[in-house]
Design a protein around this motif. Structure first.
Motif, PDB file in Angstrom:
ATOM      1  N   ALA A 168      18.057  15.134   2.463  1.00  0.00           N
ATOM      2  CA  ALA A 168      17.056  16.199   2.489  1.00  0.00           C
ATOM      3  C   ALA A 168      16.423  16.296   3.867  1.00  0.00           C
ATOM      4  CB  ALA A 168      15.989  15.938   1.423  1.00  0.00           C
ATOM      5  N   GLY A 169      16.245  15.143   4.515  1.00  0.00           N
ATOM      6  CA  GLY A 169      15.683  15.153   5.862  1.00  0.00           C
ATOM      7  C   GLY A 169      16.578  15.863   6.856  1.00  0.00           C
ATOM      8  N   LYS A 170      17.889  15.619   6.778  1.00  0.00           N
ATOM      9  CA  LYS A 170      18.825  16.299   7.668  1.00  0.00           C
ATOM     10  C   LYS A 170      18.846  17.797   7.380  1.00  0.00           C
ATOM     11  CE  LYS A 170      21.974  12.415   8.521  1.00  0.00           C
ATOM     12  NZ  LYS A 170      23.349  11.883   8.309  1.00  0.00           N
ATOM     13  N   TYR A 171      18.742  18.155   6.094  1.00  0.00           N
ATOM     14  CA  TYR A 171      18.712  19.572   5.732  1.00  0.00           C
ATOM     15  C   TYR A 171      17.526  20.252   6.412  1.00  0.00           C
ATOM     16  CZ  TYR A 171      19.059  23.740   2.774  1.00  0.00           C
ATOM     17  OH  TYR A 171      19.203  25.036   2.324  1.00  0.00           O
ATOM     18  N   ALA A 183      10.051  20.137   3.382  1.00  0.00           N
ATOM     19  CA  ALA A 183      10.739  19.185   2.504  1.00  0.00           C
ATOM     20  C   ALA A 183      10.936  19.743   1.096  1.00  0.00           C
ATOM     21  CB  ALA A 183       9.956  17.876   2.456  1.00  0.00           C
ATOM     22  N   ALA A 184       9.908  20.392   0.545  1.00  0.00           N
ATOM     23  CA  ALA A 184      10.013  20.924  -0.818  1.00  0.00           C
ATOM     24  C   ALA A 184      11.097  21.998  -0.905  1.00  0.00           C
ATOM     25  CB  ALA A 184       8.664  21.491  -1.266  1.00  0.00           C
ATOM     26  N   THR A 185      11.162  22.842   0.112  1.00  0.00           N
ATOM     27  CA  THR A 185      12.196  23.884   0.136  1.00  0.00           C
ATOM     28  C   THR A 185      13.578  23.274   0.277  1.00  0.00           C
ATOM     29  OG1 THR A 185      10.650  25.432   1.156  1.00  0.00           O
ATOM     30  CG2 THR A 185      12.991  25.955   1.343  1.00  0.00           C
ATOM     31  N   TYR A 187      17.003   8.260  -4.859  1.00  0.00           N
ATOM     32  CA  TYR A 187      15.808   8.078  -4.031  1.00  0.00           C
ATOM     33  C   TYR A 187      16.133   8.268  -2.539  1.00  0.00           C
ATOM     34  CZ  TYR A 187      14.309   6.201  -8.497  1.00  0.00           C
ATOM     35  OH  TYR A 187      14.049   6.053  -9.847  1.00  0.00           O
ATOM     36  N   LYS A 188      15.766   7.275  -1.691  1.00  0.00           N
ATOM     37  CA  LYS A 188      16.019   7.420  -0.264  1.00  0.00           C
ATOM     38  C   LYS A 188      17.503   7.370   0.074  1.00  0.00           C
ATOM     39  CE  LYS A 188      11.579   5.660   1.425  1.00  0.00           C
ATOM     40  NZ  LYS A 188      10.899   4.643   2.295  1.00  0.00           N
ATOM     41  N   GLY A 189      18.298   6.859  -0.855  1.00  0.00           N
ATOM     42  CA  GLY A 189      19.744   6.784  -0.628  1.00  0.00           C
ATOM     43  C   GLY A 189      20.496   8.011  -1.107  1.00  0.00           C
ATOM     44  N   THR A 190      19.801   9.048  -1.532  1.00  0.00           N
ATOM     45  CA  THR A 190      20.462  10.263  -2.014  1.00  0.00           C
ATOM     46  C   THR A 190      21.176  10.970  -0.866  1.00  0.00           C
ATOM     47  OG1 THR A 190      18.786  10.575  -3.734  1.00  0.00           O
ATOM     48  CG2 THR A 190      20.140  12.484  -3.148  1.00  0.00           C
ATOM     49  N   ARG A 191      22.432  11.298  -1.098  1.00  0.00           N
ATOM     50  CA  ARG A 191      23.223  12.006  -0.103  1.00  0.00           C
ATOM     51  C   ARG A 191      24.010  13.128  -0.791  1.00  0.00           C
ATOM     52  NH1 ARG A 191      20.150   9.576   2.293  1.00  0.00           N
ATOM     53  NH2 ARG A 191      20.403   8.210   4.119  1.00  0.00           N
ATOM     54  N   TYR A 192      24.347  14.139  -0.007  1.00  0.00           N
ATOM     55  CA  TYR A 192      25.061  15.309  -0.532  1.00  0.00           C
ATOM     56  C   TYR A 192      26.337  15.521   0.280  1.00  0.00           C
ATOM     57  CZ  TYR A 192      20.480  16.131  -2.628  1.00  0.00           C
ATOM     58  OH  TYR A 192      19.304  15.996  -3.326  1.00  0.00           O
TER      59      TYR A 192
END
Length: 374
Positions: free
Chosen positions: A324-327, A335-337, A357-362
Motif C-alpha cells: 500500500a505504501g508503494k501504491y 493511504a486510505a485511498t 498486515y505489514k507483510g501484505t503484498r500484491y
C-alpha cells in the motif's frame, strides 16, 4: 603457455562434435516455440515486445560491465530506431550507442559481420568517452591488454590478450571464420556451437580498448539469430548478468586452453535458460494484453498507472511485490485511498494478495515474486 592464443593449435579449438547435439535440438525447438508464441500478438505488440526485450538486453549487457543506464532513454532510442513515435527526451550517448548496436543485430541479423560494422558499433558505444585513445578502430597501444583485479601493488592478472600488433590479422581471420561457419557458408556450424566459439574467440582477441564484452555478446546474439534464420529475442545478457561471477570464471578458465568442452556446455545451457526467459516474457505480454482488455473502463487512472508500472518489470514481477505504501508513492494517493483501490483490484481479479498486515503484498495474477505464473 599461459593463454589459449599462445597454444600452437590456436585458433582451432578442440571439442567433442556430439557434445551439444541434444542442446542444439532443444535450441531449435524453443526457437520455434518463441516464433509461434509471438504470432499470437498483433503487429504493434510484437514490435513493442521486441523493444522491451532488446531494451532489457541493453540494460543488462551494460550492467555486466558495471554501467547502469536509464531504461526510459534506452526505450526511447529503440522506439526511434523502429520508426515509432516517442517523446522529445534527450538520449545520452551510452543509451544511444548500445541501443543502436542491438537494434542493428536484431533488424539486420542476416548481414555479414564486417570490420566496418564492428567499428561503427564501437564508435557508438564509446561516444562521449574522453578516456579512450582509439575509438572506432582496433587498439594500438604497446602495453599489454590485461584484465586485472586487486590492489595496484599486487594485481592479479585474470587474462592477457594478444598484443595490439597482432589484432588486425587475428580479426581478419575471425571474421573470415564467422562468415564461413554461418548457415549457407562453406563450413556451417550449429548455432550454439558457433555462438559459443565466436564469443570465446572474440573475447580472447579483445580487439578494442573497451567495449569488448558488449560487442562480444552482440556477436553471440547475431550467431544465434542466424542459426534460427530469424530475428532472435534471446535474453542472453539478462541471463549472463544473473550468472555474472560464474560467467567471468568460465571465460577465464577457457582462456587458458584450447579444449573448450566445459565452456561450450556452460554457455549452451545459459542460452537455453535465456530462451525460457524469452518464452515467459512473450506469455507475460499476452496475459498482460488480455488483462488490460478485460479491465478497460473498469479501473480508475491511479489503478491503471500502478498496473502498468507493475507489469513493466516483466515475468520477474515488481521487486518485493506491491505494498500500500508503494501504491501511494507511485500515485500520490492517501493511504486510505490506496487501500481502497487495492481492494477493488483484488476483487476484480486484477491483483492477487499475499501476506497479512505489514507483510501484505500484491501481484499481478500471472506473475509471482519468483517470476513464475500464479
Amino acid at each position: 603457455m599461459d593463454w589459449n592464443w599462445q597454444h600452437p593449435d590456436w585458433p582451432h579449438f578442440r571439442y567433442r562434435p556430439d557434445l551439444l547435439a541434444g542442446r542444439e535440438a532443444e535450441f531449435l525447438r524453443a526457437g520455434g516455440v518463441t516464433a509461434g508464441a509471438a504470432l499470437h500478438l498483433p503487429e504493434d505488440e510484437r514490435v513493442g515486445l521486441a523493444i522491451e526485450l532488446i531494451g532489457t538486453e541493453a540494460l543488462k549487457t551494460s550492467e555486466i560491465e558495471g554501467q547502469i543506464l536509464d531504461r526510459d532513454s534506452v526505450e526511447a532510442s529503440l522506439r526511434r530506431h523502429f520508426g515509432l513515435q516517442t517523446d522529445a527526451r534527450r538520449v545520452g550517448p551510452a543509451e544511444q550507442g548500445i541501443s543502436t548496436m542491438l537494434a542493428a543485430v536484431y533488424r539486420n541479423h542476416a548481414s555479414v559481420l564486417t570490420e566496418a560494422m564492428l567499428f561503427e558499433w564501437h564508435r557508438g558505444l564509446m561516444d562521449g568517452r574522453s578516456d579512450i585513445a582509439t575509438v572506432g578502430a582496433y587498439r594500438t597501444h604497446k602495453e599489454p591488454m590485461q584484465i586485472v583485479s586487486g590492489p595496484l601493488y599486487a594485481p592479479k592478472v585474470h587474462f592477457e590478450a594478444p598484443p595490439s600488433v597482432a589484432v588486425p590479422a587475428e580479426m581478419k581471420a575471425f571474421l573470415g571464420w564467422f562468415e564461413r561457419t554461418a548457415p549457407g557458408g562453406e563450413t556451417p556450424l550449429p548455432a550454439l556451437l558457433r555462438a559459443g566459439l565466436a564469443h570465446l574467440r572474440f573475447e580472447t582477441i579483445h580487439p578494442f580498448e573497451d567495449g569488448n564484452g558488449r560487442i562480444g555478446r552482440a556477436i553471440a546474439e547475431l550467431a544465434l539469430a542466424q542459426g534460427l534464420g530469424q530475428p532472435a529475442l534471446t535474453a542472453l545478457a539478462f541471463v549472463l548478468q544473473r550468472h555474472r561471477s560464474r560467467y567471468y570464471e568460465e571465460l577465464a578458465a577457457a582462456s587458458r586452453r584450447v579444449d573448450v568442452d566445459a565452456w561450450l556446455a556452460w554457455f549452451a545451457d545459459r542460452v537455453l535458460e535465456a530462451q525460457r526467459r524469452t518464452i515467459a516474457s512473450i506469455e507475460f505480454v499476452i496475459a498482460k494484453t488480455r488483462l488490460l482488455d478485460r479491465l478497460r473502463g473498469r479501473i480508475n487512472a491511479r489503478q491503471e498507472k500502478v498496473l502498468l508500472r507493475l507489469m513493466r518489470d516483466g515475468p520477474e514481477g515488481f521487486e518485493g511485490g506491491l505494498s500500500a505504501g508503494k501504491y501511494s508513492a507511485i500515485t500520490g494517493a492517501p493511504a486510505a485511498t490506496a487501500r481502497r483501490d487495492l481492494a477493488e483490484l483484488v476483487a476484480i481479479g486484477a491483483l492477487v494478495r499475499t501476506g497479512e498486515y505489514k507483510g501484505t503484498r500484491y501481484w499481478v495474477p500471472f506473475a509471482t515474486s519468483s517470476g513464475g505464473t500464479a
